[in-house]
Design a protein around this motif. Structure first.
Motif, short mmCIF file in Angstrom:
data_model
loop_
_atom_site.label_atom_id
_atom_site.label_comp_id
_atom_site.label_asym_id
_atom_site.label_seq_id
_atom_site.Cartn_x
_atom_site.Cartn_y
_atom_site.Cartn_z
N LEU A 24 0.90 -1.18 -0.02
CA LEU A 24 0.04 0.05 0.02
C LEU A 24 0.97 1.22 -0.02
O LEU A 24 0.46 2.09 -0.77
CB LEU A 24 -0.88 0.10 1.27
CG LEU A 24 -1.97 1.23 1.41
CD1 LEU A 24 -2.73 1.64 0.02
CD2 LEU A 24 -2.76 1.05 2.42
N ALA A 25 1.94 1.15 0.85
CA ALA A 25 2.62 2.26 0.87
C ALA A 25 3.54 2.82 -0.73
O ALA A 25 3.59 3.87 -1.05
CB ALA A 25 4.07 2.07 1.79
N ALA A 28 0.80 4.13 -2.68
CA ALA A 28 0.52 5.43 -2.30
C ALA A 28 1.43 6.37 -2.86
O ALA A 28 1.22 7.77 -3.00
CB ALA A 28 0.30 5.47 -0.73
N ARG A 29 2.71 6.05 -2.65
CA ARG A 29 3.91 6.75 -3.01
C ARG A 29 3.71 7.12 -4.61
O ARG A 29 3.93 8.36 -4.93
CB ARG A 29 5.21 6.10 -2.92
CG ARG A 29 6.21 6.60 -3.42
CD ARG A 29 7.52 6.58 -2.92
NE ARG A 29 7.53 6.97 -1.50
CZ ARG A 29 8.41 6.86 -0.53
NH1 ARG A 29 9.59 6.31 -0.73
NH2 ARG A 29 8.31 7.70 0.70
N LEU A 31 1.13 7.65 -5.89
CA LEU A 31 -0.08 8.54 -6.07
C LEU A 31 0.27 10.02 -5.10
O LEU A 31 -0.42 10.81 -5.61
CB LEU A 31 -1.55 8.03 -5.39
CG LEU A 31 -2.25 7.28 -6.08
CD1 LEU A 31 -3.51 7.02 -5.37
CD2 LEU A 31 -2.44 7.87 -7.62
N ALA A 32 1.45 10.12 -4.82
CA ALA A 32 1.77 11.05 -4.18
C ALA A 32 2.31 12.46 -4.69
O ALA A 32 3.24 13.16 -4.15
CB ALA A 32 2.70 10.75 -2.92
N HIS A 33 1.54 12.68 -5.90
CA HIS A 33 2.12 13.94 -6.68
C HIS A 33 1.10 14.30 -7.54
O HIS A 33 0.10 13.39 -8.11
CB HIS A 33 3.33 13.67 -7.40
CG HIS A 33 4.00 14.95 -8.09
ND1 HIS A 33 3.36 15.77 -8.78
CD2 HIS A 33 4.98 15.59 -7.63
CE1 HIS A 33 4.16 16.84 -9.05
NE2 HIS A 33 5.12 16.82 -8.35
N PRO A 34 0.46 15.49 -7.38
CA PRO A 34 -0.87 15.99 -7.90
C PRO A 34 -0.66 15.72 -9.57
O PRO A 34 -1.41 15.22 -10.14
CB PRO A 34 -0.72 17.40 -7.77
CG PRO A 34 0.05 17.45 -6.60
CD PRO A 34 0.94 16.61 -6.37
N VAL A 37 -1.64 12.07 -10.08
CA VAL A 37 -2.99 11.88 -9.98
C VAL A 37 -3.88 12.44 -11.13
O VAL A 37 -4.98 11.66 -11.65
CB VAL A 37 -3.74 12.43 -8.67
CG1 VAL A 37 -5.24 12.59 -8.64
CG2 VAL A 37 -2.89 12.01 -7.44
N ARG A 38 -3.28 13.48 -11.74
CA ARG A 38 -3.99 14.09 -12.89
C ARG A 38 -3.95 13.10 -14.03
O ARG A 38 -4.61 12.91 -14.96
CB ARG A 38 -3.40 15.31 -13.07
CG ARG A 38 -3.89 16.22 -14.29
CD ARG A 38 -3.54 17.30 -14.55
NE ARG A 38 -4.13 18.21 -15.40
CZ ARG A 38 -4.92 19.26 -15.57
NH1 ARG A 38 -4.87 19.83 -14.48
NH2 ARG A 38 -5.37 19.99 -16.63
N LEU A 40 -3.53 9.97 -13.88
CA LEU A 40 -4.61 8.88 -13.68
C LEU A 40 -6.06 9.34 -14.01
O LEU A 40 -6.87 8.37 -14.99
CB LEU A 40 -4.42 8.24 -12.36
CG LEU A 40 -3.32 7.64 -12.00
CD1 LEU A 40 -3.44 7.12 -10.32
CD2 LEU A 40 -3.00 6.35 -12.91
N ARG A 41 -6.35 10.40 -13.85
CA ARG A 41 -7.73 10.80 -13.97
C ARG A 41 -8.04 11.10 -15.55
O ARG A 41 -8.89 10.59 -15.96
CB ARG A 41 -7.94 12.13 -13.29
CG ARG A 41 -8.67 12.14 -12.18
CD ARG A 41 -9.15 13.36 -11.49
NE ARG A 41 -8.69 13.61 -10.17
CZ ARG A 41 -9.17 12.94 -9.24
NH1 ARG A 41 -10.06 12.29 -9.31
NH2 ARG A 41 -8.85 13.30 -7.92
N LEU A 96 -5.11 -0.53 -10.39
CA LEU A 96 -5.96 0.55 -9.48
C LEU A 96 -6.83 -0.26 -8.46
O LEU A 96 -7.32 0.42 -7.64
CB LEU A 96 -6.57 1.05 -10.65
CG LEU A 96 -7.13 2.61 -10.29
CD1 LEU A 96 -6.07 3.53 -9.93
CD2 LEU A 96 -7.93 3.54 -11.36
N ALA A 103 -6.78 0.18 0.03
CA ALA A 103 -7.07 1.64 1.13
C ALA A 103 -8.49 1.34 1.59
O ALA A 103 -8.52 1.83 2.59
CB ALA A 103 -7.36 2.57 -0.16
#
Lengths: 106, 106
Positions: A24-25, A28-29, A31-34, A37-38, A40-41, A96, A103
């Motif tokens: 998970l860490a 999560a790492r 994902l740890a930048h905007p 994340v963008r 992925l969206r 994903l 999570a």
DNA sequence: TTCGGTCATCGTCGAATGGCGATATATCTT
DNA sequence: AAGATATATCGCCATTCGACGATGACCGAA
């Protein structure tokens, strides 16, 4: 790596707690930048997207975007299919889903 | 929540996309270390846990654990109630729910 | 008040991250 | 072959992270 593949029962449901924490860490790492994340969206909306379009969407240098894509790919959250001189990036639904499951299990 | 119907997603449920990206990235960053994930799991099992017990569980120096707790607290995922000379840490269900919701919306 | 236990903060170190431009590589087009 | 386009990689720099020990602050008990 590990010898953990032999027990089919503990396939991906409940490994060792430490292993789940690390997994998970690790996700999560990623994902740890905007910007990531963008990405992925973006890939969630239009499934399949050329790298240069992602560069155009994010306001970052091409080399920087390439690095973010590398991180997402290494985490198993996206994949890239080479198509001539370009690369078509797509979501990896399994990765994903794994992230969401870990999570949600918190 | 709102009663605007299933189509009115662009009003209040999703602020700005960039803001949601930044928020998810911020929460994911708090999760981006195995020790912090382990702390969350620990607090999920036994709701309410003294700091020194967390130090004992993780095999890390007290100052290091304190820093991890600070990060989790800053992210709104845990809270600490001072109880005499010690601090009782607990999960913040709202923060955790927010993280899960943002992850699930991916 | 003094002592012991708990926790936060400080300073420091090495490693990792994030950013960029420049360059290399690979493919298509002309 | 030459040029254009797309992507990855390299080198560099500034910043942040993660770890530790040492120190300080706080509270309860002796």
């Amino acid at each position: 790596m590990t010898e953990e593949g032999t027990r089919a029962l503990s396939r991906r449901t409940i490994p060792r707690p430490d292993a789940a924490d690390a997994e998970l860490a690790r996700l999560a790492r990623a994902l740890a930048h905007p910007a990531r994340v963008r990405v992925l969206r973006l890939l969630a909306r239009r499934d399949g997207c050329i790298g240069c379009d992602i560069v155009a969407d994010l306001a970052l240098a091409q080399s920087t975007v390439s690095e973010h894509l590398r991180i997402l790919k290494a985490a198993g959250l996206i994949e890239g299919e080479v198509d001539g001189p370009r690369v078509c990036y797509r979501l990896r639904r399994e990765g994903l889903a794994r992230l969401k499951a870990l999570a949600a299990a918190l």
